[in-house]
Design a protein around this motif. Structure first.
Motif, short mmCIF file in Angstrom:
data_model
loop_
_atom_site.label_atom_id
_atom_site.label_comp_id
_atom_site.label_asym_id
_atom_site.label_seq_id
_atom_site.Cartn_x
_atom_site.Cartn_y
_atom_site.Cartn_z
N HIS A 100 0.87 -1.18 0.00
CA HIS A 100 0.00 0.00 0.00
C HIS A 100 0.91 1.22 0.00
CE1 HIS A 100 -3.48 -2.44 0.97
NE2 HIS A 100 -2.80 -3.00 1.96
N SER A 101 0.74 2.11 -0.96
CA SER A 101 1.62 3.28 -1.03
C SER A 101 0.90 4.58 -0.70
CB SER A 101 2.28 3.37 -2.40
OG SER A 101 1.29 3.47 -3.41
N SER A 102 -0.40 4.51 -0.38
CA SER A 102 -1.11 5.72 0.05
C SER A 102 -1.39 5.58 1.55
CB SER A 102 -2.40 5.89 -0.74
OG SER A 102 -3.24 4.78 -0.56
N GLY A 103 -1.43 6.70 2.22
CA GLY A 103 -1.57 6.64 3.68
C GLY A 103 -0.29 6.09 4.28
N VAL A 104 -0.43 5.20 5.23
CA VAL A 104 0.74 4.57 5.86
C VAL A 104 1.12 3.36 5.03
CG1 VAL A 104 1.60 3.44 7.94
CG2 VAL A 104 0.01 5.36 8.14
N PRO A 105 2.34 3.34 4.46
CA PRO A 105 2.75 2.20 3.63
C PRO A 105 2.77 0.91 4.45
CG PRO A 105 4.33 4.00 3.45
CD PRO A 105 3.38 4.36 4.55
N GLY A 106 2.41 -0.18 3.81
CA GLY A 106 2.43 -1.48 4.47
C GLY A 106 2.16 -2.59 3.50
N TRP A 107 2.36 -3.81 3.95
CA TRP A 107 2.11 -4.99 3.13
C TRP A 107 0.62 -5.29 3.05
CZ3 TRP A 107 6.05 -6.31 0.40
CH2 TRP A 107 7.34 -6.24 0.90
N HIS A 108 0.18 -5.75 1.90
CA HIS A 108 -1.16 -6.33 1.82
C HIS A 108 -1.05 -7.72 2.44
CE1 HIS A 108 -4.75 -8.25 0.27
NE2 HIS A 108 -5.23 -7.02 0.07
N ARG A 109 -2.07 -8.16 3.12
CA ARG A 109 -2.03 -9.41 3.89
C ARG A 109 -1.82 -10.66 3.04
NH1 ARG A 109 -7.22 -7.99 3.20
NH2 ARG A 109 -8.62 -9.57 2.35
N MET A 110 -2.04 -10.61 1.73
CA MET A 110 -1.93 -11.83 0.91
C MET A 110 -0.54 -12.44 0.93
SD MET A 110 -4.38 -11.32 -2.38
CE MET A 110 -3.81 -9.72 -2.88
N HIS A 111 0.51 -11.59 1.04
CA HIS A 111 1.86 -12.13 1.12
C HIS A 111 2.75 -11.11 1.80
CE1 HIS A 111 5.57 -14.20 0.23
NE2 HIS A 111 6.03 -13.14 -0.42
N VAL A 112 3.27 -11.47 2.94
CA VAL A 112 4.21 -10.63 3.67
C VAL A 112 5.53 -11.40 3.70
CG1 VAL A 112 4.77 -9.53 5.86
CG2 VAL A 112 2.38 -9.61 5.07
N PRO A 113 6.54 -10.94 2.98
CA PRO A 113 7.82 -11.65 2.96
C PRO A 113 8.39 -11.81 4.37
CG PRO A 113 7.78 -9.94 1.29
CD PRO A 113 6.57 -9.74 2.15
N GLU A 114 8.89 -13.02 4.64
CA GLU A 114 9.42 -13.32 5.97
C GLU A 114 10.92 -13.12 6.08
OE1 GLU A 114 8.08 -17.19 7.15
OE2 GLU A 114 5.98 -16.69 6.75
N ARG A 115 11.59 -12.97 4.94
CA ARG A 115 13.04 -12.77 4.98
C ARG A 115 13.40 -11.64 4.03
NH1 ARG A 115 15.27 -15.08 0.31
NH2 ARG A 115 13.86 -16.49 -0.79
N ALA A 116 14.63 -11.19 4.11
CA ALA A 116 15.08 -10.13 3.22
C ALA A 116 15.08 -10.63 1.78
CB ALA A 116 16.48 -9.67 3.62
N GLU A 117 14.50 -9.85 0.91
CA GLU A 117 14.39 -10.21 -0.51
C GLU A 117 15.12 -9.17 -1.35
OE1 GLU A 117 12.93 -12.94 -1.59
OE2 GLU A 117 11.46 -13.51 -0.07
N ARG A 118 15.39 -9.56 -2.60
CA ARG A 118 15.93 -8.65 -3.60
C ARG A 118 14.75 -8.32 -4.52
NH1 ARG A 118 19.45 -12.64 -2.84
NH2 ARG A 118 18.92 -13.71 -4.79
#
Length: 195
Positions: A100-118
């Motif tokens: 989500h890039s409007s308001g407070v940025p955050g992950w959509h619940r469908m997939h939240v990466p659990e480790r550092a990604e590229r």
């Protein structure tokens, strides 16, 4: 500093696809951010046609695979960028997450990466660059490496992000005071357009 790379040898074919789908809307345009343009792109003409969208996604995926073979995650922005990123991810065999890039940025619940990604941020059209900058800042704060942004077209310079586009904007863009249509006394044909 933005680095734009026109990697796709088929930029003319992409332009033809835009024209053939009715996506190109020529005419004096005032974009939502206040800039003036010689026209705009109705991305819905591509997004609503799964066959056309999949063709563009395939080309975008090939470009990402060439430039960022080390990518482990694609990130889509709300609305059309989320749909597009899922199509592109299918061609690369990569997971996709949505920010989500409007308001407070955050992950959509469908997939939240659990480790550092590229990560590569995937979008269709970059108008002001605000959404991709917000998403990139969020990803970095979350511990991910942002390799860059893949988009069809970019009208903006989103800071230090590397931006790969399928083609340059088909219509020039000006600040209101530099708009030749305004200087010639032509009324806008389209106003408040968000590409």
């Amino acid at each position: 500093m933005e680095v734009r790379e026109q990697e796709w040898a088929g930029a003319q074919a992409f332009a033809a696809l835009l024209a053939g789908s009715g996506a190109l809307r020529p005419g004096h345009t005032i974009l939502q951010g206040g800039l003036h343009s010689g026209g705009w792109i109705e991305k819905g003409a591509i997004i609503r046609d799964p066959l056309r969208l999949d063709e563009v996604a395939r080309v975008q995926a090939e470009q990402i695979g060439r430039v960022w073979p080390q990518a482990t995650l694609l990130v889509g922005l709300p609305e059309c960028g989320a749909v597009l990123s899922a199509f592109v991810a299918r061609h690369l065999g990569l997971p996709v997450a949505f920010v989500h890039s409007s308001g407070v940025p955050g992950w959509h619940r469908m997939h939240v990466p659990e480790r550092a990604e590229r990560a590569v941020i995937v979008d269709d059209l970059i108008g002001t660059g605000r959404g991709v900058r917000v998403a990139a800042d969020f990803l970095i704060r979350e511990g991910h490496a942002v390799l860059g942004v893949s988009a069809w077209i970019s009208r903006a310079e989103p800071g230090a992000l590397k931006v790969l586009t399928l083609m340059p904007p088909p219509y020039p863009t000006w600040k209101a005071e530099g708009c030749p249509d305004c200087s010639a006394g032509y009324a806008p044909r389209y106003t408040g357009i968000r590409e």
